[in-house]
Motif scaffolding. Structure first.
Motif, mmCIF file in Angstrom:
data_model
loop_
_atom_site.group_PDB
_atom_site.id
_atom_site.type_symbol
_atom_site.label_atom_id
_atom_site.label_comp_id
_atom_site.label_asym_id
_atom_site.label_seq_id
_atom_site.Cartn_x
_atom_site.Cartn_y
_atom_site.Cartn_z
ATOM 1 N N SER A 132 22.090 -58.992 57.780
ATOM 2 C CA SER A 132 22.287 -60.126 56.753
ATOM 3 C C SER A 132 21.125 -60.811 56.179
ATOM 4 O O SER A 132 20.122 -60.756 56.768
ATOM 5 C CB SER A 132 23.373 -60.970 57.260
ATOM 6 N N GLU A 133 21.335 -61.328 55.203
ATOM 7 C CA GLU A 133 20.188 -62.023 54.473
ATOM 8 C C GLU A 133 20.547 -63.648 54.364
ATOM 9 O O GLU A 133 21.639 -64.334 54.127
ATOM 10 C CB GLU A 133 19.898 -61.697 52.962
ATOM 11 N N GLN A 134 19.513 -64.223 55.107
ATOM 12 C CA GLN A 134 19.460 -65.721 54.824
ATOM 13 C C GLN A 134 18.001 -66.089 54.683
ATOM 14 O O GLN A 134 17.322 -66.410 55.575
ATOM 15 C CB GLN A 134 20.055 -66.239 56.254
ATOM 16 N N PRO A 135 17.637 -66.403 53.672
ATOM 17 C CA PRO A 135 16.044 -66.557 53.406
ATOM 18 C C PRO A 135 15.776 -67.809 53.994
ATOM 19 O O PRO A 135 14.540 -67.893 54.417
ATOM 20 C CB PRO A 135 15.857 -67.042 51.964
ATOM 21 N N ALA A 138 14.826 -66.355 57.460
ATOM 22 C CA ALA A 138 13.974 -65.126 57.416
ATOM 23 C C ALA A 138 12.589 -65.677 58.101
ATOM 24 O O ALA A 138 11.778 -66.629 57.993
ATOM 25 C CB ALA A 138 13.576 -64.888 55.963
ATOM 26 N N ASP A 167 17.988 -53.713 55.198
ATOM 27 C CA ASP A 167 18.719 -54.684 54.670
ATOM 28 C C ASP A 167 20.022 -53.955 53.703
ATOM 29 O O ASP A 167 19.870 -52.804 53.740
ATOM 30 C CB ASP A 167 18.047 -55.961 53.683
ATOM 31 N N ARG A 168 20.881 -54.807 53.132
ATOM 32 C CA ARG A 168 21.757 -54.241 52.211
ATOM 33 C C ARG A 168 21.566 -53.416 51.234
ATOM 34 O O ARG A 168 22.054 -52.534 50.628
ATOM 35 C CB ARG A 168 22.799 -55.200 51.778
ATOM 36 N N VAL A 173 13.210 -53.489 57.230
ATOM 37 C CA VAL A 173 12.766 -54.738 57.553
ATOM 38 C C VAL A 173 12.039 -54.877 58.758
ATOM 39 O O VAL A 173 11.007 -55.385 58.862
ATOM 40 C CB VAL A 173 14.155 -55.617 57.646
ATOM 41 N N ARG A 195 13.794 -62.508 53.383
ATOM 42 C CA ARG A 195 15.269 -62.430 53.119
ATOM 43 C C ARG A 195 15.919 -62.401 54.668
ATOM 44 O O ARG A 195 16.902 -63.012 55.006
ATOM 45 C CB ARG A 195 15.883 -61.272 52.600
ATOM 46 N N CYS A 196 15.381 -61.798 55.568
ATOM 47 C CA CYS A 196 15.808 -61.565 56.934
ATOM 48 C C CYS A 196 14.624 -60.807 57.591
ATOM 49 O O CYS A 196 13.567 -60.440 57.186
ATOM 50 C CB CYS A 196 17.034 -60.640 56.695
ATOM 51 N N ASP A 221 8.237 -55.500 49.823
ATOM 52 C CA ASP A 221 9.564 -54.669 50.033
ATOM 53 C C ASP A 221 8.997 -53.169 50.375
ATOM 54 O O ASP A 221 8.188 -52.413 49.633
ATOM 55 C CB ASP A 221 10.407 -54.908 48.862
#
Length: 273
Positions: A132-135, A138, A167-168, A173, A195-196, A221
């Motif tokens: 999941s992403e949670q900046p 991160a 990630d999605r 990652v 992002r994560c 990325d």
């Protein structure tokens, strides 16, 4: 497994059930190796620990106090885990008006990884779990590691030593317990962690060694498909050092010269008095 533990500087093996680290995962941790009583790669570990505490607005423990407590629990060889929580509060998410952080310094027996893992390399798999992403979090090594726990529980094949996480959007990652590096045309590439994911102290060291040696390290990325084009792949964390990745499904890589170079440079750095 044996352990020597200090809770706020006092020998103990328990904390109150009202600790916010237990109730909400409201805290951070870092894991490091102690060899002959010396905490390896300490400066980078402490910088990461301080960064993570600041990201959660938790007071940073005094460095001299941590060094003293590490020396008490790990006078020789050990793995030390430092946990910092926001301390105790009642029920509810609201932070206490005044934070009295709790620190836990625990020493464990070193892991017994077979030498051939670093020498000959490892097989990995792609995990089904999507990060999941949670900046805001991160890069931070919070106490919320349930995604890693679930990802690691996806396989029981002892021949597979790590799982790669995306990630999605299918961007690479990290691995379940380590950071990932690719070697492409003589340069390093490692995933961007905005992002994560967790930024490890060993990841920082590899990047520093690359810069000192004039080797480009591109932090960006990374599409998972880029692994197919990599010349070398390796994983890094503070307990394994560097493990070459030699197989992902049918894809194979050699243990390359840059991987060997960084293994050697990390060993030399750890050997410094």
């Amino acid at each position: 497994m044996t352990a020597s533990i200090l809770v706020d500087g006092v020998a103990a093996s328990t904390v109150t059930v009202l600790d916010r680290g237990l109730a909400f995962g409201d805290g951070i941790f870092r894991t490091l190796e102690v060899r002959a009583g010396r905490a390896l790669n300490w400066d980078r570990h402490f910088r990461r620990l301080a960064h993570d505490c600041q990201a959660l607005d938790i007071p940073v423990p005094d460095e001299a106090v941590l060094r003293s407590e590490i020396a008490r629990v790990a006078p020789r060889e050990a793995v030390v885990k430092i946990t910092v929580t926001r301390g105790t509060s009642g029920r509810g998410y609201s932070k206490p008006t005044e934070t009295v952080a709790r620190r836990i310094v625990a020493a464990f027996d070193p892991p017994e990884y077979p030498a051939e893992l670093a020498r000959d390399g490892i097989r990995v798999r792609r995990c089904d779990l999507v990060l999941s992403e949670q900046p805001r979090l991160a890069g931070v090594k919070t106490l919320n590691r349930l995604e890693n726990v679930l990802a690691r529980s996806e396989w029981f094949d002892a021949s597979i030593r790590e799982g790669l996480l995306c990630d999605r959007e299918g961007r690479l990652v990290e691995a379940t317990m380590s950071n990932v590096f690719l070697v492409v045309a003589g340069a390093l590439v490692t995933p961007l962690l905005t992002r994560c994911g967790v930024a490890g102290a060993q990841r920082d060291r590899v990047r520093d060694l690359a810069a000192a040696g004039g080797i480009t390290c591109d932090v960006r990325d990374v599409a998972f498909a880029e692994l197919e084009e990599a010349d070398e792949v390796f994983l890094a964390n503070s307990l394994i050092g560097l493990w070459p990745v030699v197989a992902l499904g049918e894809k194979k890589w050699p243990v390359g010269s840059l991987t060997r170079r960084f293994q050697s440079e990390i060993a030399a750095d750890d050997a410094k008095a």
